[in-house]
Structure formats: structure tokens, C-alpha cells
Write an enzyme that holds these catalytic residues in place. Structure first.
Site, PDB file in Angstrom:
ATOM      1  N   ASP A   1       0.824  -1.207   0.000  1.00  0.00           N
ATOM      2  CA  ASP A   1       0.000   0.000   0.000  1.00  0.00           C
ATOM      3  C   ASP A   1       0.861   1.260   0.000  1.00  0.00           C
ATOM      4  O   ASP A   1       1.814   1.376   0.775  1.00  0.00           O
ATOM      5  CB  ASP A   1      -0.881   0.041   1.249  1.00  0.00           C
TER       6      ASP A   1
ATOM      7  N   HIS B   1      -1.010   4.560  -0.694  1.00  0.00           N
ATOM      8  CA  HIS B   1      -2.024   5.488  -0.192  1.00  0.00           C
ATOM      9  C   HIS B   1      -1.634   6.955  -0.340  1.00  0.00           C
ATOM     10  O   HIS B   1      -1.684   7.734   0.606  1.00  0.00           O
ATOM     11  CB  HIS B   1      -2.336   5.185   1.271  1.00  0.00           C
TER      12      HIS B   1
ATOM     13  N   ASP C   1      -3.868  -0.321  -3.704  1.00  0.00           N
ATOM     14  CA  ASP C   1      -4.057   0.811  -2.792  1.00  0.00           C
ATOM     15  C   ASP C   1      -3.035   1.905  -3.049  1.00  0.00           C
ATOM     16  O   ASP C   1      -2.291   2.337  -2.159  1.00  0.00           O
ATOM     17  CB  ASP C   1      -4.019   0.357  -1.330  1.00  0.00           C
TER      18      ASP C   1
ATOM     19  N   ASP D   1      -6.030   7.360  -2.209  1.00  0.00           N
ATOM     20  CA  ASP D   1      -6.787   7.662  -0.981  1.00  0.00           C
ATOM     21  C   ASP D   1      -5.865   7.954   0.197  1.00  0.00           C
ATOM     22  O   ASP D   1      -4.740   7.464   0.267  1.00  0.00           O
ATOM     23  CB  ASP D   1      -7.757   6.543  -0.621  1.00  0.00           C
ATOM     24  N   ARG D   2      -6.387   8.730   1.123  1.00  0.00           N
ATOM     25  CA  ARG D   2      -5.749   9.089   2.398  1.00  0.00           C
ATOM     26  C   ARG D   2      -4.602  10.085   2.222  1.00  0.00           C
ATOM     27  O   ARG D   2      -4.596  11.124   2.863  1.00  0.00           O
ATOM     28  CB  ARG D   2      -5.284   7.844   3.157  1.00  0.00           C
TER      29      ARG D   2
ATOM     30  N   ASN E   1      -8.393  -2.630  -2.744  1.00  0.00           N
ATOM     31  CA  ASN E   1      -9.777  -2.278  -2.430  1.00  0.00           C
ATOM     32  C   ASN E   1     -10.037  -0.777  -2.555  1.00  0.00           C
ATOM     33  O   ASN E   1     -11.192  -0.351  -2.666  1.00  0.00           O
ATOM     34  CB  ASN E   1     -10.153  -2.757  -1.017  1.00  0.00           C
ATOM     35  N   HIS E   2      -8.990   0.039  -2.573  1.00  0.00           N
ATOM     36  CA  HIS E   2      -9.175   1.483  -2.758  1.00  0.00           C
ATOM     37  C   HIS E   2      -9.130   1.894  -4.227  1.00  0.00           C
ATOM     38  O   HIS E   2      -9.352   3.078  -4.520  1.00  0.00           O
ATOM     39  CB  HIS E   2      -8.127   2.256  -1.958  1.00  0.00           C
TER      40      HIS E   2
ATOM     41  N   HIS F   1      -4.006  -8.339  -3.218  1.00  0.00           N
ATOM     42  CA  HIS F   1      -4.028  -7.209  -2.283  1.00  0.00           C
ATOM     43  C   HIS F   1      -4.557  -7.589  -0.905  1.00  0.00           C
ATOM     44  O   HIS F   1      -3.911  -7.338   0.112  1.00  0.00           O
ATOM     45  CB  HIS F   1      -4.868  -6.067  -2.835  1.00  0.00           C
TER      46      HIS F   1
ATOM     47  N   ARG G   1     -14.332  -4.743   8.554  1.00  0.00           N
ATOM     48  CA  ARG G   1     -14.241  -4.025   7.283  1.00  0.00           C
ATOM     49  C   ARG G   1     -15.589  -3.964   6.571  1.00  0.00           C
ATOM     50  O   ARG G   1     -15.800  -3.086   5.739  1.00  0.00           O
ATOM     51  CB  ARG G   1     -13.212  -4.701   6.370  1.00  0.00           C
TER      52      ARG G   1
ATOM     53  N   HIS H   1      -2.748  -4.531   2.385  1.00  0.00           N
ATOM     54  CA  HIS H   1      -4.068  -4.258   2.955  1.00  0.00           C
ATOM     55  C   HIS H   1      -4.064  -3.872   4.435  1.00  0.00           C
ATOM     56  O   HIS H   1      -5.024  -3.285   4.907  1.00  0.00           O
ATOM     57  CB  HIS H   1      -4.962  -5.479   2.717  1.00  0.00           C
TER      58      HIS H   1
END
Length: 545
Positions: free
Chosen positions: A11, A13, A40, A43-44, A72-73, A124, A276, A303
């Protein structure tokens, strides 16, 4: 060639500084340095779009050596909640919506899993007790723009056994090359280079029986994950939600949700991931069964944030790798990535971006290209040093060795005729100026120095190690006693204390400390393999000068 290492970041992010730090430590993606990025990307963090542009750029340049798994993002509904949608609309106020629509389509086409040498599965999130890699390999993934809603209503036929066999035979079965297989990734014409093969499986759906609990289970998971409102808004504009999905669609959808959202647990079994709201918790028994059934030996997933950047579980058959350092706050966790050679043994490289490290990384990231270009430019300047000196002397009638920066820039362009913005490049090429003036004679002398010099108080240490220059990587691993992929100053000192005792040589503690700090070029408090090898390359240069 089969000796290539493959690198696996987790990830990111939106943490651009971590991606650049990975490239600084490990090198840019290329045909000699393949990467599998495990989802991922967005995001964030605040630089998700920049990360995508960099990764997509490398994917276009090296389509057979850069692989991007979906996380998943990589989901436009998730992006509504966790910042990426806002980032894009803020950076592209006119065309932001079009860009988001395009990215939604790209995300849906990203592979869900990658397999290395038919032995290592990279995904992931994870797996479940119903994971079927053959089905995943055949998913028509463009239907699943989001794992948090049902797919569009379409009628699909089953793939015949003959077509299935034909597609599997076409998946890059090139003898003598390592296999990197992106499941559900439709490749272009096969690449016949003898370095690193890529094979892809077709994306045709497979029929399955209806599990009546699947729809209710996934709807419930969506509600728990907080996206029920977003899904309701989508219902207003997407008429396909009014239609029933096929049996195959529901089964494929569950497979995708499990691979993107699941987490491992220490207990045996497989239970819904209530935290989740999607995927499952799976135990070591499920890992053993899925790996056995597919003749695999290791599962790499991401993840989850881990304090050290990575973690083993399930009898070391599952590795979690997480590459966004300082994820919760500064100092909360290290980032890491994996390097794996033909022996399929994972080697972990850890790091932690700091304010100082970020500044160095940003400079040197532009650096991997920029530094090579500057080195070549200095060489050109040094080759033309006689012409440059003669031209500079025109503006130095009193022979003081000083000219203005303006005259330096115009004269350098006149001699080399390269069409470069010399005044912009001046800070990288000229070490010092005073009141707009520079010492051009001293500058000419400095042109031959294109690499940093090691300031070491006791060269006997390096001399001892340089005798083993052909085995430097082995030496690095010996010093790296905790196998973290980094040599701490403590490990370095302990190793040299032992060596000093064995060789019966007097080497002061200060000399050892000075050496460690000199090799730590980026000043992050540890020595990575690139810094270690670079130190001895510089010693080699000094020995021949």
C-alpha cells in the site's frame, strides 16, 4: 536472464515520498528491475494522482516489467469517502469528472492477482475458503467497477474446455524464462526477450451455481462499510441495479470482494470480516488448502498497516507488506517492500520517510534521471575545458580567475551549443558564487569530480573489505544480522568489533562510527544495499585515480 530480482511494494495510499524513496533505494522500474505493485495506490494521502501518473507512465514504457494489482481502494465508491475523488476534483477543476470516469474504467481493468514462477501468489487483500483462481483468471472484470455493488446485467456464456486449454497454452509458455502471470490481465503480443517473461490468462466468465446467501451477505457488508448511502445515490442513475444479476455474476463478485477486502487470522476457519464490512477473516488451514490446491508455496498480500512494514503469519506461508510509512502519524510505522530472486526467498527492505529524507528523496527521485544527465553534462564540460577557459578569459582581462554568472552561462552555451538553461542549472553545476561572480578556474578543476567523496578517518577498514569486492552482497547480508535489508549503525559496529578481534588489528570505535556515517549517504540512520555497494564503487574509483 533468470537472475533478476522482482520487487513488491505494498500500500502507498498517496504517500509520494515513500514511492520515491523505494525508487531511490531500489532503482527505477526497467526491463532489468521489474516491479509488482500490490494495490491501494490512492486515498488518504495527498499525492495519489501523482503516484498513479508515475506508475501508469512506467507501465506504458515497460508493459512486461511493471504490474499493478488492484486494491480495495481502486474503487470509485471508496474514493468518494477516503479523499481521492476530492483530490482529483481539486487539482482538475474543469476536467476532474472526466478524469475520474476514466480512472474508474482503468481501475476495473487492473489485475486482481499476480503469480510468480507458478509458486508465489500476490493479491491485495487475501483469500477465502471459496477462492478459485481459475474463476478469478476468467472474470470479465470490466463489469466490476466497484466491489461494493452488483455488476451490470449481461448474458454470458461459459467458456468451453477447448478454448480454456487454448488460452492457457497461449499464456507465455516460453522456455527458460521466469513467469510473471497477472491473473485476469489481457496482454498484448508476447515478448520474446530472454530476461523476464509475462503470461496472462484470458478474462472469460465461468458459470457457477447460485448461492442464495451471497447477495444478502454482500449487501450487509456494504452497509457495515458505510457505503450504503453512496450505493443508494448510484441507484438513481444506474438502471442496471433494477435488474437481477446472473448466478455467475454473484459468484464472481464474491470472489473479487474476498480477494480485495480479506484479512488473515490466527485461528482456523473462515468467517465474515465484520470490521471491514467486506471479505473475510481466513485461517492457516485455508491458506494451506488454497496453496496446496494451486501448487503454490507462498502468498504475498498487503491491505494492513504493520509497524515494521511487513509481517509473517500462517507458518510463514503468508506475508503482509505495507509501504506507506508514517501511516497514522509521523513515527507510527516503517514502510517496506520485498525483493525476491529466483530462489523465491523474500528479502525485506525497510525505510521511514522523514522531513530530511523527504527532501533528499524528492531531489534524488528527479535524481535518478537528473543525476545521470548532470553527470553526462559535467563530462561534456570537462572535455571542452580548454575551449571554455579560453572563452572565459575574454571576460577576465586582468586574469583574476573571476567572471560573472551571466558571462559564465552565455559563454558555456556558446561553446557547447546545447540549448540548455544554464542559469537554472547553475546551482547543480557551480558549487559557490560570491556577489554574482564565480571562480571559473576552480570550477574547471571541480568538473572531474562527479561523485561524492567519502570522508573516512581510517581507510584500512575499506581496504580490508574491498579485497572481497566480488562478494559485497554476501558481506552485506552477514552484517545485516536481523535480515531487515538495512544495516543499522549498531550492527555495523558489532561486526567490525568482531573483525578487529579476528584480524588483531587496531581500529578505533570512532573510525568505525565515522565509516558508518560516511556510507549512510541519505542520512536516514541506516545503510541499505545500494549505499553499501556505492561506497565500494567510490573506493574503486579512488584506487584507480
Amino acid at each position: 536472464m533468470n537472475s533478476l530480482f522482482i520487487s513488491f511494494p505494498g500500500d502507498l495510499h498517496g504517500h509520494l515520498e515513500d514511492l520515491l524513496l523505494i525508487f531511490y533505494k531500489n532503482g527505477l522500474p526497467s526491463s532489468d528491475k521489474p516491479y509488482v505493485f500490490n494495490g491501494d495506490f490512492v486515498d488518504r494521502g495527498k499525492n495519489s494522482l501523482e503516484i498513479l501518473l508515475i506508475l501508469f507512465g512506467f507501465l506504458l514504457v515497460y508493459p512486461n516489467d511493471v504490474h499493478l494489482n488492484r486494491g480495495n481502494h481502486e474503487d470509485h465508491i471508496v474514493n468518494l469517502r477516503y479523499g481521492f475523488t476530492k483530490e482529483v476534483l481539486g487539482k482538475y477543476r474543469v476536467h476532474g469528472k472526466k478524469i475520474l470516469k476514466l480512472l474508474q474504467m482503468i481501475f476495473s481493468w487492473l489485475p486482481l492477482a499476480t503469480v510468480i514462477d507458478n509458486k508465489v501468489l500476490i493479491v491485495h487483500g487475501g483469500i477465502s475458503d471459496t477462492t478459485d483462481l481459475d474463476k478469478i483468471a476468467c472474470v470479465d472484470r470490466q463489469k466490476y467497477a466497484s466491489a461494493l455493488r452488483p455488476p451490470k446485467m449481461k448474458v454470458h456464456g461459459c467458456m468451453t474446455k477447448m478454448n480454456e486449454n487454448r488460452e492457457r497454452e497461449a499464456c507465455g509458455q516460453v522456455e527458460g524464462r521466469r513467469r510473471v502471470c497477472s491473473l485476469t490481465y489481457q496482454s498484448s503480443a508476447p515478448d520474446h526477450r530472454q530476461d523476464l517473461p509475462r503470461r496472462s490468462l484470458n478474462n472469460t466468465p465461468v458459470c457457477s451455481k447460485l448461492d442464495l446467501s451471497v447477495d444478502e451477505k454482500l449487501n450487509r457488508r456494504c452497509r457495515l462499510s458505510g457505503f450504503d448511502q453512496a450505493r443508494c445515490e448510484l441507484k438513481k442513475s444506474d438502471s442496471y441495479l433494477e435488474s437481477k444479476t446472473t448466478e455467475t455474476d454473484l459468484d464472481e463478485w464474491k470472489q473479487i470482494v474476498d480477494m480485495l477486502w480479506s484479512d488473515p487470522m490466527p485461528q482456523n476457519g473462515c468467517i465474515p470480516n465484520e470490521v471491514r464490512g467486506g471479505g473475510c477473516y481466513w485461517g492457516p488451514d485455508v491458506t494451506e488448502e488454497v496453496l496446496r490446491r494451486n501448487n503454490l508455496q507462498l502468498l504475498i498480500r498487503s491491505h494492513e498497516c504493520k509497524q515494521d512494514g511487513y509481517e509473517f503469519c500462517h507458518n510463514r506461508r503468508v506475508i503482509t507488506i505495507f509501504s506507506a510509512s508514517n501511516y497514522y502519524e509521523v513515527g507510527s510505522n516503517r514502510g517496506a517492500f520485498i525483493r525476491m530472486g529466483p530462489d523465491l526467498v523474500p528479502h525485506f527492505i525497510q525505510y521511514q520517510a522523514s522531513t530530511t529524507c523527504r527532501e533528499l528523496t524528492l531531489r534524488q527521485s528527479v535524481g535518478w534521471t537528473e543525476r545521470s544527465a548532470l553527470k553526462a553534462l559535467r563530462e561534456q564540460l570537462f572535455v571542452h575545458r580548454s575551449d571554455l577557459i579560453s572563452a572565459f578569459q575574454e571576460f577576465d582581462p586582468n586574469n583574476k580567475g573571476m567572471i560573472s554568472v551571466t558571462h559564465w552561462a552565455s559563454t558555456t552555451e556558446r561553446v557547447l551549443n546545447l540549448g540548455l538553461p544554464w542559469r537554472v542549472l547553475r546551482p547543480q553545476l557551480v558549487s559557490s558564487t560570491q556577489h554574482g561572480m564565480m571562480d571559473y578556474q576552480q570550477w574547471i578543476k571541480e568538473l572531474s569530480i562527479t561523485e561524492p567523496k567519502l570522508e573516512i578517518s581510517d581507510n584500512s577498514i575499506l581496504d580490508t573489505m574491498y579485497k572481497n569486492h566480488s562478494n559485497l552482497e554476501t558481506i552485506f547480508r552477514i552484517i545485516d544480522t536481523d535480515h531487515s535489508g538495512l544495516i543499522s549503525f549498531k550492527e555495523f559496529h558489532q561486526t567490525w568489533e568482531l573483525l578487529r578481534s579476528h584480524l588483531k588489528t587496531e581500529i578505533s570505535a570512532k573510525a568505525i562510527a565515522d565509516l558508518a556515517q560516511s556510507i549512510d549517504f541519505n542520512k536516514d540512520g541506516s545503510i541499505d544495499i545500494n549505499e553499501f555497494l556505492e561506497a565500494f564503487r567510490l573506493v574503486d574509483i579512488s584506487a584507480h585515480n
